[in-house]
Design a protein around this motif. Sequence first.
Motif, PDB file in Angstrom:
ATOM      1  N   VAL A   1      45.348  41.914  42.227  1.00  0.00           N
ATOM      2  CA  VAL A   1      44.478  40.904  41.619  1.00  0.00           C
ATOM      3  C   VAL A   1      43.062  41.472  41.676  1.00  0.00           C
ATOM      4  CG1 VAL A   1      43.538  38.590  41.846  1.00  0.00           C
ATOM      5  CG2 VAL A   1      45.960  39.005  42.334  1.00  0.00           C
ATOM      6  N   HIS A   2      42.331  41.384  40.577  1.00  0.00           N
ATOM      7  CA  HIS A   2      41.015  42.011  40.505  1.00  0.00           C
ATOM      8  C   HIS A   2      39.880  40.996  40.576  1.00  0.00           C
ATOM      9  CE1 HIS A   2      43.565  45.210  38.835  1.00  0.00           C
ATOM     10  NE2 HIS A   2      42.652  46.032  39.297  1.00  0.00           N
ATOM     11  N   ALA A   3      38.815  41.392  41.264  1.00  0.00           N
ATOM     12  CA  ALA A   3      37.592  40.590  41.325  1.00  0.00           C
ATOM     13  C   ALA A   3      36.675  41.034  40.187  1.00  0.00           C
ATOM     14  CB  ALA A   3      36.900  40.774  42.664  1.00  0.00           C
ATOM     15  N   ILE A   4      36.221  40.085  39.384  1.00  0.00           N
ATOM     16  CA  ILE A   4      35.387  40.385  38.228  1.00  0.00           C
ATOM     17  C   ILE A   4      34.104  39.561  38.290  1.00  0.00           C
ATOM     18  CG2 ILE A   4      35.229  40.274  35.704  1.00  0.00           C
ATOM     19  CD1 ILE A   4      38.266  40.648  35.630  1.00  0.00           C
ATOM     20  N   CYS A   5      32.978  40.209  38.059  1.00  0.00           N
ATOM     21  CA  CYS A   5      31.683  39.522  38.070  1.00  0.00           C
ATOM     22  C   CYS A   5      31.180  39.336  36.647  1.00  0.00           C
ATOM     23  CB  CYS A   5      30.664  40.332  38.878  1.00  0.00           C
ATOM     24  SG  CYS A   5      28.985  39.668  38.831  1.00  0.00           S
TER      25      CYS A   5
ATOM     26  N   GLU B   1      31.483  51.448  30.305  1.00  0.00           N
ATOM     27  CA  GLU B   1      32.235  51.647  29.070  1.00  0.00           C
ATOM     28  C   GLU B   1      31.905  50.489  28.147  1.00  0.00           C
ATOM     29  OE1 GLU B   1      35.093  53.255  26.335  1.00  0.00           O
ATOM     30  OE2 GLU B   1      34.168  54.120  28.126  1.00  0.00           O
ATOM     31  N   GLY B   2      31.084  50.744  27.131  1.00  0.00           N
ATOM     32  CA  GLY B   2      30.654  49.659  26.248  1.00  0.00           C
ATOM     33  C   GLY B   2      29.824  48.654  27.035  1.00  0.00           C
ATOM     34  N   ASP B   3      30.236  47.376  27.010  1.00  0.00           N
ATOM     35  CA  ASP B   3      29.498  46.347  27.750  1.00  0.00           C
ATOM     36  C   ASP B   3      30.179  46.024  29.084  1.00  0.00           C
ATOM     37  OD1 ASP B   3      31.763  45.045  26.871  1.00  0.00           O
ATOM     38  OD2 ASP B   3      30.714  43.334  25.982  1.00  0.00           O
ATOM     39  N   ARG B   4      31.066  46.909  29.515  1.00  0.00           N
ATOM     40  CA  ARG B   4      31.815  46.685  30.748  1.00  0.00           C
ATOM     41  C   ARG B   4      31.438  47.708  31.817  1.00  0.00           C
ATOM     42  NH1 ARG B   4      37.384  47.369  27.843  1.00  0.00           N
ATOM     43  NH2 ARG B   4      36.020  48.691  26.603  1.00  0.00           N
ATOM     44  N   VAL B   5      31.530  47.292  33.074  1.00  0.00           N
ATOM     45  CA  VAL B   5      31.218  48.163  34.206  1.00  0.00           C
ATOM     46  C   VAL B   5      32.405  48.143  35.166  1.00  0.00           C
ATOM     47  CG1 VAL B   5      29.555  48.714  36.022  1.00  0.00           C
ATOM     48  CG2 VAL B   5      28.811  47.445  33.994  1.00  0.00           C
TER      49      VAL B   5
ATOM     50  N   ARG C   1      30.450  42.305  31.947  1.00  0.00           N
ATOM     51  CA  ARG C   1      31.241  42.055  33.139  1.00  0.00           C
ATOM     52  C   ARG C   1      31.361  43.309  33.987  1.00  0.00           C
ATOM     53  NH1 ARG C   1      36.372  40.446  29.997  1.00  0.00           N
ATOM     54  NH2 ARG C   1      35.265  41.722  28.471  1.00  0.00           N
ATOM     55  N   CYS C   2      31.585  43.108  35.283  1.00  0.00           N
ATOM     56  CA  CYS C   2      31.783  44.234  36.196  1.00  0.00           C
ATOM     57  C   CYS C   2      33.074  44.021  36.973  1.00  0.00           C
ATOM     58  CB  CYS C   2      30.608  44.380  37.159  1.00  0.00           C
ATOM     59  SG  CYS C   2      30.794  45.741  38.337  1.00  0.00           S
ATOM     60  N   LEU C   3      33.932  45.004  36.929  1.00  0.00           N
ATOM     61  CA  LEU C   3      35.154  44.982  37.725  1.00  0.00           C
ATOM     62  C   LEU C   3      34.815  45.503  39.099  1.00  0.00           C
ATOM     63  CD1 LEU C   3      38.235  44.621  37.939  1.00  0.00           C
ATOM     64  CD2 LEU C   3      38.458  46.984  37.163  1.00  0.00           C
TER      65      LEU C   3
END
Length: 202
Positions: A61-65, A157-161, A196-198
Amino acid sequence: LDEPPGIVSGWRNWYNRWHGDPGDPVSVILTSDPLANNHSPEDVWLDRSDRHYKECFPGKVHAICNLEKYSFDKLPTNHKRNIRKSSDLEVSVVTSQEEAVRLVIAVYPDLILKHGITGITAYNEEQLKLLVTTPGAVVFKTTLDGNICGVSLFYVEGDRVYYHLGPQTALGYERQSMFQTMHVALEFFKNLGLDRCLLGGI
């Protein structure tokens, strides 16, 4: 396939290229992107009938901000307390790729010792260099009076971290430097207008 680590788009094309390799691969691990805006059938395509793919199971399960909504005031009390306690630490982006490689190679052994890492995740210097020089890599360093507390590696990557790893020195663990590092990094990416940031698996 001779490619740097990163995001692979178009599983079917990748699969066809891999099967065209004259070598005999031992194993391959595929994971879907938790931050993907949507999952098309091709994004999650997996041919279970192929002899190479006999095991497929859920991962972490991943934490996403949500970076737009990230705010110090909204953090849990203990997080805010630890960030305040480490406010004397200096966190900055490493702009020199050469310095970033040097720092990650220097501090990573502390992570191995701290967590008893063995096997393929105990990266050697060449693997660490490849990680740091992959397109989209962003490295932060955290110091106290010029002494290194830790480094943190993210990928954009694009608008994702994507947060990847954050080895710390003994001083960093003593000062719980990751609280300050992560706070500064998330504010940095938020100010860049990223989405968003993973933060990793739970």
